[in-house]
Design a protein around this motif. Structure first.
Motif, mmCIF file in Angstrom:
data_model
loop_
_atom_site.group_PDB
_atom_site.id
_atom_site.type_symbol
_atom_site.label_atom_id
_atom_site.label_comp_id
_atom_site.label_asym_id
_atom_site.label_seq_id
_atom_site.Cartn_x
_atom_site.Cartn_y
_atom_site.Cartn_z
ATOM 1 N N GLY A 60 -1.993 7.582 -15.662
ATOM 2 C CA GLY A 60 -1.326 6.402 -15.106
ATOM 3 C C GLY A 60 -1.250 6.452 -13.593
ATOM 4 O O GLY A 60 -1.516 5.459 -12.911
ATOM 5 N N GLY A 61 -0.890 7.613 -13.052
ATOM 6 C CA GLY A 61 -0.828 7.757 -11.599
ATOM 7 C C GLY A 61 -2.177 7.551 -10.947
ATOM 8 O O GLY A 61 -2.288 6.890 -9.912
ATOM 9 N N LEU A 62 -3.220 8.091 -11.569
ATOM 10 C CA LEU A 62 -4.567 7.922 -11.019
ATOM 11 C C LEU A 62 -5.027 6.469 -11.053
ATOM 12 O O LEU A 62 -5.676 6.005 -10.113
ATOM 13 N N THR A 63 -4.678 5.742 -12.113
ATOM 14 C CA THR A 63 -5.104 4.337 -12.165
ATOM 15 C C THR A 63 -4.414 3.526 -11.076
ATOM 16 O O THR A 63 -5.032 2.638 -10.484
ATOM 17 N N ILE A 64 -3.163 3.832 -10.803
ATOM 18 C CA ILE A 64 -2.443 3.129 -9.739
ATOM 19 C C ILE A 64 -3.054 3.470 -8.381
ATOM 20 O O ILE A 64 -3.247 2.593 -7.540
ATOM 21 N N LEU A 65 -3.381 4.734 -8.174
ATOM 22 C CA LEU A 65 -3.956 5.145 -6.892
ATOM 23 C C LEU A 65 -5.373 4.620 -6.688
ATOM 24 O O LEU A 65 -5.718 4.205 -5.581
ATOM 25 N N THR A 66 -6.195 4.635 -7.720
ATOM 26 C CA THR A 66 -7.597 4.236 -7.563
ATOM 27 C C THR A 66 -7.818 2.746 -7.726
ATOM 28 O O THR A 66 -8.811 2.220 -7.245
ATOM 29 N N LEU A 98 0.821 -1.210 0.000
ATOM 30 C CA LEU A 98 0.000 0.000 0.000
ATOM 31 C C LEU A 98 0.857 1.263 0.000
ATOM 32 O O LEU A 98 0.563 2.215 -0.723
ATOM 33 N N ILE A 99 1.912 1.266 0.782
ATOM 34 C CA ILE A 99 2.808 2.424 0.819
ATOM 35 C C ILE A 99 3.489 2.613 -0.539
ATOM 36 O O ILE A 99 3.548 3.722 -1.071
ATOM 37 N N GLY A 100 3.983 1.523 -1.105
ATOM 38 C CA GLY A 100 4.647 1.595 -2.411
ATOM 39 C C GLY A 100 3.697 2.068 -3.497
ATOM 40 O O GLY A 100 4.069 2.885 -4.354
ATOM 41 N N ARG A 101 2.485 1.579 -3.466
ATOM 42 C CA ARG A 101 1.472 1.984 -4.444
ATOM 43 C C ARG A 101 1.165 3.470 -4.325
ATOM 44 O O ARG A 101 1.065 4.184 -5.329
ATOM 45 N N ILE A 154 3.151 5.853 -3.059
ATOM 46 C CA ILE A 154 4.321 6.609 -3.512
ATOM 47 C C ILE A 154 4.410 6.605 -5.037
ATOM 48 O O ILE A 154 4.643 7.644 -5.664
ATOM 49 N N LEU A 155 4.223 5.450 -5.657
ATOM 50 C CA LEU A 155 4.333 5.339 -7.109
ATOM 51 C C LEU A 155 3.245 6.154 -7.813
ATOM 52 O O LEU A 155 3.524 6.880 -8.770
ATOM 53 N N GLY A 156 2.024 6.053 -7.333
ATOM 54 C CA GLY A 156 0.934 6.817 -7.935
ATOM 55 C C GLY A 156 1.167 8.314 -7.820
ATOM 56 O O GLY A 156 0.982 9.061 -8.793
ATOM 57 N N ILE A 157 1.587 8.769 -6.648
ATOM 58 C CA ILE A 157 1.855 10.197 -6.439
ATOM 59 C C ILE A 157 3.036 10.656 -7.290
ATOM 60 O O ILE A 157 3.020 11.756 -7.842
ATOM 61 N N TYR A 158 4.057 9.799 -7.431
ATOM 62 C CA TYR A 158 5.207 10.137 -8.275
ATOM 63 C C TYR A 158 4.746 10.457 -9.707
ATOM 64 O O TYR A 158 5.124 11.486 -10.281
ATOM 65 N N PHE A 159 3.908 9.585 -10.287
ATOM 66 C CA PHE A 159 3.465 9.818 -11.655
ATOM 67 C C PHE A 159 2.526 11.016 -11.746
ATOM 68 O O PHE A 159 2.585 11.784 -12.717
ATOM 69 N N LEU A 160 1.672 11.211 -10.739
ATOM 70 C CA LEU A 160 0.807 12.392 -10.721
ATOM 71 C C LEU A 160 1.631 13.673 -10.701
ATOM 72 O O LEU A 160 1.389 14.598 -11.492
ATOM 73 N N GLN A 181 -3.493 -8.946 -9.016
ATOM 74 C CA GLN A 181 -4.914 -9.151 -9.265
ATOM 75 C C GLN A 181 -5.794 -8.318 -8.329
ATOM 76 O O GLN A 181 -6.869 -7.893 -8.709
ATOM 77 N N ASP A 182 -5.344 -8.094 -7.105
ATOM 78 C CA ASP A 182 -6.166 -7.397 -6.115
ATOM 79 C C ASP A 182 -5.624 -6.001 -5.885
ATOM 80 O O ASP A 182 -4.562 -5.822 -5.288
ATOM 81 N N TRP A 183 -6.339 -4.989 -6.376
ATOM 82 C CA TRP A 183 -5.916 -3.602 -6.224
ATOM 83 C C TRP A 183 -6.722 -2.883 -5.147
ATOM 84 O O TRP A 183 -6.787 -1.657 -5.134
ATOM 85 N N SER A 184 -7.305 -3.617 -4.228
ATOM 86 C CA SER A 184 -8.054 -2.970 -3.160
ATOM 87 C C SER A 184 -7.066 -2.317 -2.182
ATOM 88 O O SER A 184 -5.891 -2.618 -2.166
ATOM 89 N N TRP A 185 -7.594 -1.405 -1.362
ATOM 90 C CA TRP A 185 -6.757 -0.698 -0.398
ATOM 91 C C TRP A 185 -6.750 -1.372 0.969
ATOM 92 O O TRP A 185 -6.338 -0.790 1.952
ATOM 93 N N THR A 186 -7.193 -2.607 1.055
ATOM 94 C CA THR A 186 -7.226 -3.291 2.352
ATOM 95 C C THR A 186 -5.877 -3.964 2.629
ATOM 96 O O THR A 186 -5.144 -4.316 1.714
#
Length: 126
Positions: free
Chosen positions: A56-62, A6-9, A11-17, A120-125
């Protein structure tokens, strides 16, 4: 998934945003860079690059449409690496080293993104 995922996701999403917003904020500079690299439609290239990075950043975050977003990012990173950071054409050793570093960063990010397509699982849990 675990906490590190979750932390890596995040950071990566915010980096691209952030990178995408910087491309759009510095539109004139990006357009000039596209012109210097003799890319067609430099204004469109400058805008499109920012939009791809943001999408791309938004798809990773959402976690929505991740496959499409990641593939767009991979294509963008490979094109940017080979057209903007083509270190092999530079004579100056410092410029060559700087461009090689950017080239390798883009290729490494593209490789890491390709691995994300296996998730496969992109949920935030947790």
């Amino acid at each position: 998934m675990g906490l590190f995922w979750l932390i890596g996701r995040l950071i990566l999403g915010i980096y691209f945003l952030m990178t995408g917003f910087n491309h759009l904020k510095n539109y004139q500079g990006m357009k000039q860079a596209c012109e210097q690299k003799n890319l067609p439609l430099p204004g469109a290239c400058a805008s499109l690059s920012g939009l791809i990075l943001i999408i791309g950043g938004l798809t990773i975050l959402t976690g929505m449409f991740v496959g499409i977003g990641v593939l767009l990012l991979v294509i963008f990173l490979i094109i940017a690496a080979t057209t903007f950071h083509n270190y092999w054409v530079f004579e100056d050793p410092m410029q060559k080293m700087g461009e090689q570093t950017q080239f390798m960063k883009n290729i490494a990010l593209a490789a890491a993104l390709l691995m994300l397509l296996q998730i496969q699982d992109w949920s935030w849990t947790l």
